[in-house]
Design a protein around this motif. Structure first.
Motif, PDB file in Angstrom:
ATOM      1  N   UNK A  48       0.812  -1.219   0.000  1.00 37.69           N
ATOM      2  CA  UNK A  48       0.000   0.000   0.000  1.00 37.69           C
ATOM      3  C   UNK A  48       0.847   1.273   0.000  1.00 37.69           C
ATOM      4  N   UNK A  49       2.161   1.104   0.167  1.00 37.95           N
ATOM      5  CA  UNK A  49       3.077   2.249   0.115  1.00 37.95           C
ATOM      6  C   UNK A  49       4.204   1.918  -0.853  1.00 37.95           C
ATOM      7  N   UNK A  50       3.926   1.950  -2.153  1.00 38.50           N
ATOM      8  CA  UNK A  50       4.936   1.536  -3.136  1.00 38.50           C
ATOM      9  C   UNK A  50       6.196   2.386  -3.116  1.00 38.50           C
ATOM     10  N   UNK A  51       6.066   3.661  -2.732  1.00 37.50           N
ATOM     11  CA  UNK A  51       7.247   4.524  -2.672  1.00 37.50           C
ATOM     12  C   UNK A  51       7.922   4.473  -1.310  1.00 37.50           C
ATOM     13  N   UNK A  52       7.294   3.810  -0.360  1.00 37.24           N
ATOM     14  CA  UNK A  52       7.889   3.646   0.956  1.00 37.24           C
ATOM     15  C   UNK A  52       7.685   4.850   1.863  1.00 37.24           C
ATOM     16  N   UNK A  53       7.957   4.636   3.136  1.00 36.81           N
ATOM     17  CA  UNK A  53       7.891   5.679   4.160  1.00 36.81           C
ATOM     18  C   UNK A  53       9.288   5.835   4.756  1.00 36.81           C
ATOM     19  N   UNK A  54       9.705   7.070   4.957  1.00 39.54           N
ATOM     20  CA  UNK A  54      11.068   7.323   5.412  1.00 39.54           C
ATOM     21  C   UNK A  54      11.090   8.149   6.688  1.00 39.54           C
ATOM     22  N   UNK A  55      11.967   7.736   7.596  1.00 37.24           N
ATOM     23  CA  UNK A  55      12.224   8.482   8.823  1.00 37.24           C
ATOM     24  C   UNK A  55      13.727   8.711   8.920  1.00 37.24           C
ATOM     25  N   UNK A  56      14.121   9.975   9.088  1.00 37.63           N
ATOM     26  CA  UNK A  56      15.527  10.342   9.158  1.00 37.63           C
ATOM     27  C   UNK A  56      15.847  10.811  10.575  1.00 37.63           C
ATOM     28  N   UNK A  57      16.906  10.238  11.152  1.00 33.17           N
ATOM     29  CA  UNK A  57      17.318  10.609  12.504  1.00 33.17           C
ATOM     30  C   UNK A  57      18.539  11.513  12.404  1.00 33.17           C
ATOM     31  N   UNK A  58      18.379  12.750  12.855  1.00 35.03           N
ATOM     32  CA  UNK A  58      19.485  13.696  12.935  1.00 35.03           C
ATOM     33  C   UNK A  58      19.990  13.746  14.372  1.00 35.03           C
ATOM     34  N   UNK A  59      21.075  14.463  14.582  1.00 33.48           N
ATOM     35  CA  UNK A  59      21.596  14.592  15.942  1.00 33.48           C
ATOM     36  C   UNK A  59      20.676  15.432  16.819  1.00 33.48           C
ATOM     37  N   UNK A  66       8.218  13.100   2.492  1.00 33.23           N
ATOM     38  CA  UNK A  66       6.979  13.766   2.065  1.00 33.23           C
ATOM     39  C   UNK A  66       6.670  14.980   2.938  1.00 33.23           C
ATOM     40  N   UNK A  67       7.690  15.780   3.193  1.00 32.51           N
ATOM     41  CA  UNK A  67       7.546  17.002   3.998  1.00 32.51           C
ATOM     42  C   UNK A  67       6.992  16.715   5.389  1.00 32.51           C
ATOM     43  N   UNK A  68       7.412  15.604   5.956  1.00 30.67           N
ATOM     44  CA  UNK A  68       7.002  15.263   7.314  1.00 30.67           C
ATOM     45  C   UNK A  68       5.783  14.378   7.410  1.00 30.67           C
ATOM     46  N   UNK A  69       5.046  14.175   6.304  1.00 32.76           N
ATOM     47  CA  UNK A  69       3.816  13.389   6.350  1.00 32.76           C
ATOM     48  C   UNK A  69       4.081  11.912   6.600  1.00 32.76           C
ATOM     49  N   UNK A  70       5.267  11.433   6.235  1.00 38.74           N
ATOM     50  CA  UNK A  70       5.566  10.010   6.438  1.00 38.74           C
ATOM     51  C   UNK A  70       5.537   9.639   7.916  1.00 38.74           C
TER      52      UNK A  70
END
Length: 213
Positions: A48-59, A66-70
């Motif tokens: 259902x999410x062919x492009x995937x969902x991304x979470x980035x961990x910064x310091x 997706x501008x935070x929508x993920x």
């Protein structure tokens, strides 16, 4: 063994050559730049999410695709399996990690100024400890999120441990987790210091060999 222990003060007092000091200055630059780049990425894929969902961990913050929508989508999915929402407030270390990295950058410059193996070893040992603790803390938080599941959640799923590096199948999702540019720069900083230490030890040893030749 006792001979090696007796030689430790002599080894740590050895000077590091100019090229090694430049490496320590480069290490300080890498540490500062790493503050502003993502350290880690978690990527989720499902039909259902062919492009995937991304979470980035910064310091210092959490960022999402997706501008935070993920992150909203991930938290919605977490709700269905009884996992607590991922919120930046749950990562108090993000308030001080940038200051630690800045502090290590200052220690790097200090080591470059004094230019001894001892000062460089002290900084490297502290940095390795900091890195190991940070990795443990990251793993512990992943473990806690996925093991404290609400038994009344709409979907019944066994507690699990998200993968730290690599990929893992979780229900109909595939989770990928891997370091990003910031972590690569931190590793580069450690390698710069290790190389500078080796250069200091080796340069003095070579000088002594030439003197006795």
């Amino acid at each position: 063994m006792s001979n090696l222990l007796d030689r430790i003060p002599e080894i740590t007092d050895r000077p590091i050559p100019g090229s090694g000091r430049l490496l320590m200055v480069a290490s300080a630059v890498l540490l500062i730049v790493a503050i502003f780049l993502p350290l880690w990425q978690i990527h989720l894929e499902a039909p259902q999410y062919p492009e995937g969902l991304d979470l980035y961990i910064h310091s210092y913050t959490l960022d999402a695709g997706s501008s935070g929508q993920d992150l909203d989508e991930i938290n919605t999915l977490n709700h269905y399996i009884g996992m607590a929402p991922i919120e930046e407030e749950d990562f108090p270390e993000m308030t001080f990690i940038p200051f630690f990295l800045g502090g290590f950058a200052l220690l790097s410059l200090r080591s470059a100024f004094f230019g001894t193996v001892k000062s460089a070893v002290d900084t490297l040992v502290l940095f390795v400890y900091f890195g190991a603790f940070s990795m443990w803390r990251f793993y512990h938080q992943l473990y806690t999120y996925a093991h404290n599941l609400d038994p009344t959640a709409p979907m019944d799923i066994d507690p699990f441990t998200p993968v730290l590096i690599g990929w893992k199948q979780i229900a109909n999702f595939t989770q990928y987790s891997f370091p990003r540019e910031g972590s690569a720069l931190l590793l580069g900083a450690a390698l710069c210091f290790g190389t500078a230490i080796w250069m200091g030890v080796r340069a003095t040893a070579d000088a002594k060999e030439k003197a006795t030749a």
